[in-house]
Design a protein around this motif. Structure first.
Motif, short mmCIF file in Angstrom:
data_model
loop_
_atom_site.label_atom_id
_atom_site.label_comp_id
_atom_site.label_asym_id
_atom_site.label_seq_id
_atom_site.Cartn_x
_atom_site.Cartn_y
_atom_site.Cartn_z
N ILE A 132 0.87 -1.17 0.00
CA ILE A 132 0.00 0.00 0.00
C ILE A 132 0.90 1.22 0.00
O ILE A 132 1.61 1.49 0.97
CB ILE A 132 -0.95 -0.01 1.21
N CYS A 133 0.89 1.94 -1.13
CA CYS A 133 1.81 3.06 -1.34
C CYS A 133 1.05 4.26 -1.89
O CYS A 133 -0.05 4.11 -2.41
CB CYS A 133 2.91 2.65 -2.31
N VAL A 134 1.69 5.44 -1.80
CA VAL A 134 1.06 6.65 -2.29
C VAL A 134 1.69 7.16 -3.57
O VAL A 134 1.19 8.11 -4.16
CB VAL A 134 1.08 7.77 -1.22
N ARG A 135 2.74 6.52 -4.05
CA ARG A 135 3.36 6.92 -5.31
C ARG A 135 2.65 6.27 -6.48
O ARG A 135 1.94 5.28 -6.33
CB ARG A 135 4.83 6.50 -5.33
N SER A 136 2.89 6.80 -7.66
CA SER A 136 2.23 6.28 -8.85
C SER A 136 2.70 4.86 -9.17
O SER A 136 3.84 4.51 -8.89
CB SER A 136 2.50 7.20 -10.04
N PRO A 137 1.83 4.03 -9.77
CA PRO A 137 2.19 2.64 -10.05
C PRO A 137 3.33 2.48 -11.04
O PRO A 137 3.91 1.41 -11.13
CB PRO A 137 0.91 2.05 -10.64
#
Length: 109
Positions: free
Chosen positions: A86-91
């Motif tokens: 679960i991350c907040v950067r773009s895929p």
């Protein structure tokens, strides 16, 4: 000099080389930045992850939780029920949003 005395420096070097450096600490001395989880995000999480101390690490843009084991306390990445980070950067960046197996397969192509 016995065999242990000769091997001890090499053993110490090998053990410390295998250790990964911990993430850079935040203002409170812990890695990353503390965050509060929204109900929507909590609903996506796999069970068994401690949500009492969740941090966002700027190095990878992912959420990590504190895990207390029998020997050490460390931070592990939060994962969805499907095992995704679960991350907040773009895929498009790194392997964010992929399982470890998907990231390995992408790296081999």
């Amino acid at each position: 000099m016995n065999a242990f005395s000769k091997a001890a420096p090499l053993l110490i070097l090998a053990l410390t080389a295998a250790c990964e450096a911990p993430p850079e600490p935040g203002a409170d001395g812990l890695p990353g930045v503390p965050v509060e989880m929204s109900e929507d995000l909590i609903a996506q999480l796999a069970p068994g992850q401690n949500l009492e101390n969740v941090r966002l690490l700027p190095e990878d843009g992912c959420y990590w939780y504190q895990w207390a084991g029998p020997v050490e306390t460390t931070y592990l990445p939060l994962r969805t029920r499907e095992g995704r980070l679960i991350c907040v950067r773009s895929p498009e960046q790194a392997n964010i949003g992929m399982t470890d197996a998907e990231a390995a397969a992408q790296g081999s192509t």
